[in-house]
Design a protein around this motif. Structure first.
Motif, mmCIF file in Angstrom:
data_model
loop_
_atom_site.group_PDB
_atom_site.id
_atom_site.type_symbol
_atom_site.label_atom_id
_atom_site.label_comp_id
_atom_site.label_asym_id
_atom_site.label_seq_id
_atom_site.Cartn_x
_atom_site.Cartn_y
_atom_site.Cartn_z
ATOM 1 N N LEU A 91 -0.986 23.849 -17.585
ATOM 2 C CA LEU A 91 -0.104 24.706 -16.986
ATOM 3 C C LEU A 91 -0.641 26.167 -17.665
ATOM 4 C CD1 LEU A 91 2.821 22.472 -17.062
ATOM 5 C CD2 LEU A 91 1.230 23.186 -15.225
ATOM 6 N N ARG A 124 -6.720 20.442 -14.130
ATOM 7 C CA ARG A 124 -6.631 19.690 -12.681
ATOM 8 C C ARG A 124 -5.817 20.945 -11.683
ATOM 9 N NH1 ARG A 124 -3.623 15.028 -13.979
ATOM 10 N NH2 ARG A 124 -2.765 16.245 -16.162
ATOM 11 N N TYR A 125 -4.713 21.548 -12.259
ATOM 12 C CA TYR A 125 -3.837 22.329 -11.081
ATOM 13 C C TYR A 125 -4.775 23.237 -10.498
ATOM 14 C CZ TYR A 125 -0.818 19.372 -13.449
ATOM 15 O OH TYR A 125 -0.261 18.385 -14.522
ATOM 16 N N GLN B 481 3.586 24.388 -10.009
ATOM 17 C CA GLN B 481 2.359 24.171 -9.759
ATOM 18 C C GLN B 481 3.552 22.487 -8.930
ATOM 19 O OE1 GLN B 481 -0.616 23.839 -9.829
ATOM 20 N NE2 GLN B 481 -0.900 25.253 -11.188
ATOM 21 N N HIS B 484 3.891 24.710 -5.434
ATOM 22 C CA HIS B 484 2.077 24.973 -4.462
ATOM 23 C C HIS B 484 2.341 23.427 -3.931
ATOM 24 C CE1 HIS B 484 -1.775 26.240 -4.261
ATOM 25 N NE2 HIS B 484 -2.208 25.376 -5.174
ATOM 26 N N LYS B 488 1.380 22.729 -0.347
ATOM 27 C CA LYS B 488 0.447 21.799 -0.154
ATOM 28 C C LYS B 488 0.436 20.915 1.060
ATOM 29 C CE LYS B 488 -4.344 20.505 -2.072
ATOM 30 N NZ LYS B 488 -4.892 20.836 -2.625
ATOM 31 N N LYS B 501 -0.223 14.011 -8.533
ATOM 32 C CA LYS B 501 0.098 15.073 -9.336
ATOM 33 C C LYS B 501 1.349 15.227 -9.293
ATOM 34 C CE LYS B 501 -3.658 17.414 -8.083
ATOM 35 N NZ LYS B 501 -4.501 18.966 -8.500
#
Lengths: 238, 567
Positions: A91, A124-125, B481, B484, B488, B501
């Motif tokens: 992150l 992976r982000y 994230q 996001h 998506k 994820k």
């Protein structure tokens, strides 16, 4: 002052009741990863890398701010903790622009070292590639917000070790940033004593001494360590 | 001030009552549709009709059916009698009153008629309410302390100071079973007992009025409608725990609540109900306001206290808990508005009375703010354990325009979505937690079949992302994230791996964040994934799933005409 006995990773350990799990662990040679912790400076429990499992406690506890207790059964390393720590690093790498190859702190960086040791081999982000400025207005030092992980070590040493109170945090969430005085160019700060403690404390290449280029950064952390140990040992009081 | 003075004020107030009381809502909801103008028009009409000696026009707090505001209610008695508290609220409740139509309402007092529609008093929205916290709301004038005193106000404080020891007060609270109304539901009596037992020369009482959940407005209404109940509750708490200074931390976005609190504190001070030697006892207590500057996280208790101290409002790890080391490192009792507002009634009517309401583990009532796709938006107060279906379908009148309710969101960004199938769940702390949501502070957002659950999850995640203080990494960077990934998915660009994820991040942010904001930020995603997973799967990229991929029957049974990989 009373001693407490407990176990860390199966090892029987004793420590003073005022000790944190992090201190007790480091005394017996168990390393718990940290980023916002800096020896001698008060802890804020912000980076969440030092979270450990304690039997009987449903939540994970930050080792840096949790005091030891009698009979505690502490686990500093598990598949779950390793996974969370890797994700925390991922992150961070996705959050700002951490490009090791062109960083002054390359191979002198705590973030980079942790990524190696914790096995974070890829992110992976999605990288967010934010546009952060570089403040080069100070005559001796520079601040590259792209490398900042908001550990606030610089803020704490500036306020509590140097006592200047130049560094601060403004904004919130992903827009929070370290600022000088009233969010002005560092070079125009009237409170900065140019002591450089912020630079010594920075775990990454966000704060650097001017004149160094890629991989050249050398932090004089020993100077900072001397100052805080002298404080703790009260060597300045006659 | 002694009890006789209090009784005298109450008697004087009652004697001044007129046979007819016209109550006009002056809370923020109705004020935003010009109830100020309505009240002025009512005043003028009364004067023009020469009814000043018979009719009182009173500005009051929230009358609950907010969607139909401005609301005006007219209670009248036979000539010669005065309107007593018991009969108040029985007269017709007029809806959507305008300054132009106000005069016709005054005509009805003289036997005339009006075109303004009135709410049906037999509607479950009114009949199923059980008022403790909102008992004075819409009845007393929030800007006059005499009006509150006439409704038995400050009597509980007197009894506590003159007749009860601090321990007896704490015991009464424990016995009542009251749990914190801010969301987590921590037993209030236990919290009071902890602060009371901590030895310190200086202790503080803080009222958390930083209500920030989207769609929640219970605490605002309480502050605007009955500010003295909160002050009295705080003073009782201060006596119980041994504090002499109180703070109300109220958000700047509530200007009317702030102004009413300022008025209330000033009036209470003037009468000696706040200050030194209250009711000629050794008890001193003053209350100051602290205005929040717009950060949601300042509703978290440690961040709130940092903000009161003038520092950056960020949470710190607990322990130490505020009860041990809180504001200025002193033991601090911190409760929410609604919790304090319950206290005077518990003292006045007894802990057993309160404990007799609600369920075994959740006592008393809960105020909910009904919002979203529901016919009757507004405030309701119901006993704990009332089935959700009764609240949204009977009282709330279901979805408007004949729609079907799909889900109910409780607990704001920390809560979750309860699917329509679970509407028979009784509303109490434990049942809602079992469903993957929380009681929360009382926001209840109803969704109908047009609402896309992934949209809901994305909305709340955006809220948490914006409101994260930025101190700890999982919340600061994790919410970015997660948001996001949700965006998506909504853009139909996500794959099954993205969904994995997202779930992994939900788990990580929940387990590792520093404070409650981060720890609960994934809840809206987790609960919508739990009950509406198919909606997420349906939004995945066409080529995201091979034939026979689990849980994605709609795409695998009917072959898609367009070629795979359309993105």
């Amino acid at each position: 002052m009373a001693a407490r006995t407990f176990t860390i990773d199966g090892k029987h350990v004793s420590a003073d009741e005022s000790a944190t799990i992090l201190e007790a662990a480091s005394e017996v040679g168990i390393t718990i990863p940290t980023l916002c912790h800096l020896d001698g400076v008060y802890d804020v429990g912000a980076c969440r890398l030092c979270l450990v499992e304690v039997t009987g406690v449903p939540k994970l506890l930050p080792a840096c701010t949790t005091r030891v207790a009698e009979g505690m059964d502490i686990n500093t390393d598990s598949e779950r903790l390793r996974k969370y720590r890797r994700m925390t690093l991922e992150l961070l790498f996705a959050e700002r622009n951490h490009v090791c190859a062109v960083c002054v702190a390359n191979s002198h960086c705590e973030l980079q070292t942790l990524a190696y040791t914790l096995g974070m081999d890829h992110v992976r982000y999605e990288y967010t590639f934010p546009r952060w400025p570089v403040d080069n207005t100070h005559s001796l030092f520079g601040m590259d917000h792209n490398r900042c992980i908001m550990c606030t070590r610089c803020v704490r040493v500036c306020w509590h070790i140097e006592g200047a109170g130049t560094k601060n945090v403004s904004g919130r969430g992903a827009r929070s940033q370290v600022i000088s005085d009233l969010n002005q160019p560092w070079g125009t700060s009237e409170t900065c004593t140019r002591c450089g403690k912020c630079v010594m404390s920075c775990p990454t290449g966000a704060l650097f001494a001017k004149g160094v280029t890629v991989s050249e950064m050398e932090r004089d952390r020993t100077k900072l360590e001397f100052i805080v140990t002298a404080r703790e040992k009260k060597q300045w009081i006659a | 001030m002694v009890i006789d003075d209090l009784i005298e004020i109450a008697e004087k107030e009652k004697a001044a009552r007129k046979p007819c009381v016209v109550r006009c809502c002056m809370a923020a909801g109705c004020m935003s549709s010009n109830s100020q103008g309505v009240k002025e028009a009512l005043d003028r009409a009364v004067k023009a009709a020469g009814l000043e000696d018979r009719v009182e026009v009173r500005g009051v707090g929230c009358m609950k059916l907010c969607c139909q505001g401005p609301l005006v209610q007219i209670d009248q008695e036979a000539p010669g009698a005065t309107v007593e508290v018991q009969t108040i609220g029985k007269g017709p409740l007029y809806e959507k009153v305008t300054p132009e139509s106000a005069a016709s309402l005054i005509e009805t007092i003289k036997g005339g008629s009006t075109d303004v529609s009135a709410a049906d008093p037999q509607h479950p929205f009114f009949t199923q309410q059980f008022s403790i916290v909102l008992a004075n709301s819409g009845i007393v004038d929030p800007e006059r302390i005499e009006s509150y005193i006439a409704a038995e106000g400050y009597h509980a404080l007197h009894d506590v100071l003159r007749e009860m020891t601090p321990k007896e007060v704490v015991d009464a609270l424990i016995k009542s079973g009251l749990r914190g109304r801010g969301g987590a539901g921590y037993p209030t009596g236990l919290k009071w007992a902890t602060v009371a037992k901590t030895a310190s020369a200086q202790k503080y009482v803080i009222c958390n009025a930083d209500e920030g959940d989207p769609g929640a407005f219970m605490d605002r209404s309480v502050l605007e409608s009955d500010p003295h109940a909160v002050l009295e509750g705080m003073a009782i708490a201060a006596h119980a725990v041994g504090a002499s200074q109180g703070f109300i931390y109220v958000r700047a976005e509530y200007p009317l609540a702030i102004s009413r609190l300022q008025t209330a504190i000033k009036q209470a001070k003037q009468l000696g109900l706040l200050g030194s030697g209250i009711f000629e006892s050794p008890f001193n207590f003053s209350i100051d306001l602290r205005i929040g500057a717009g950060a949601f996280v300042c509703g978290e208790e440690t961040a709130l206290m940092a903000s009161v101290e003038g520092k950056r409002g960020t949470p710190r790890p607990r322990p130490p808990f505020p009860a041990e080391s809180g504001l200025y490192n002193s033991p601090t009792l911190i409760n929410n508005v609604e919790t304090f507002a319950n206290v005077p009634a518990i003292i006045r009517k007894g802990a057993d009375w309160f404990a007799g309401i609600g369920t075994e583990k959740s006592k008393g009532t809960k105020v909910f703010a009904l919002a979203g796709k529901i016919t009757n938006t507004g405030l309701i107060e119901v006993p704990m354990g009332t089935p959700l279906r009764k609240i949204v379908e009977e009282m709330g009148g279901g979805a408007p325009d004949g729609g079907t309710i799909k889900a109910v969101q409780t607990g704001g960004p920390s809560g979750g979505c309860i699917p329509a199938a679970a509407l028979d769940t009784p509303v109490d702390y434990d049942s809602l937690t079992k469903l993957g949501s929380i009681m929360g502070s009382g926001g209840m957002i109803v969704m109908d079949e047009t609402t896309r659950m992934v949209d809901v999850a994305r909305f709340f995640m955006e809220f948490c992302m914006d409101e994260s203080c930025g101190k700890c990494i999982p919340c600061r960077a994790g919410t970015v994230q997660m948001h996001h990934l949700l965006a998506k998915i909504l853009e139909r660009k996500a794959t099954l791996r993205d969904l994995q994820k997202l779930e992994e991040l939900c788990d990580m942010v929940r387990s590792t964040s520093l404070c409650g904001l981060g720890q609960t930020a994934p809840n809206p995603v987790l609960s919508t994934l739990r009950y509406f997973r198919q909606e997420y799967l349906d939004l995945l990229r066409e080529d995201a799933l091979g034939p026979g991929a689990n849980g994605h029957s709609s795409r695998t049974t009917t072959p898609a005409p367009q070629p795979a990989g359309g993105n």
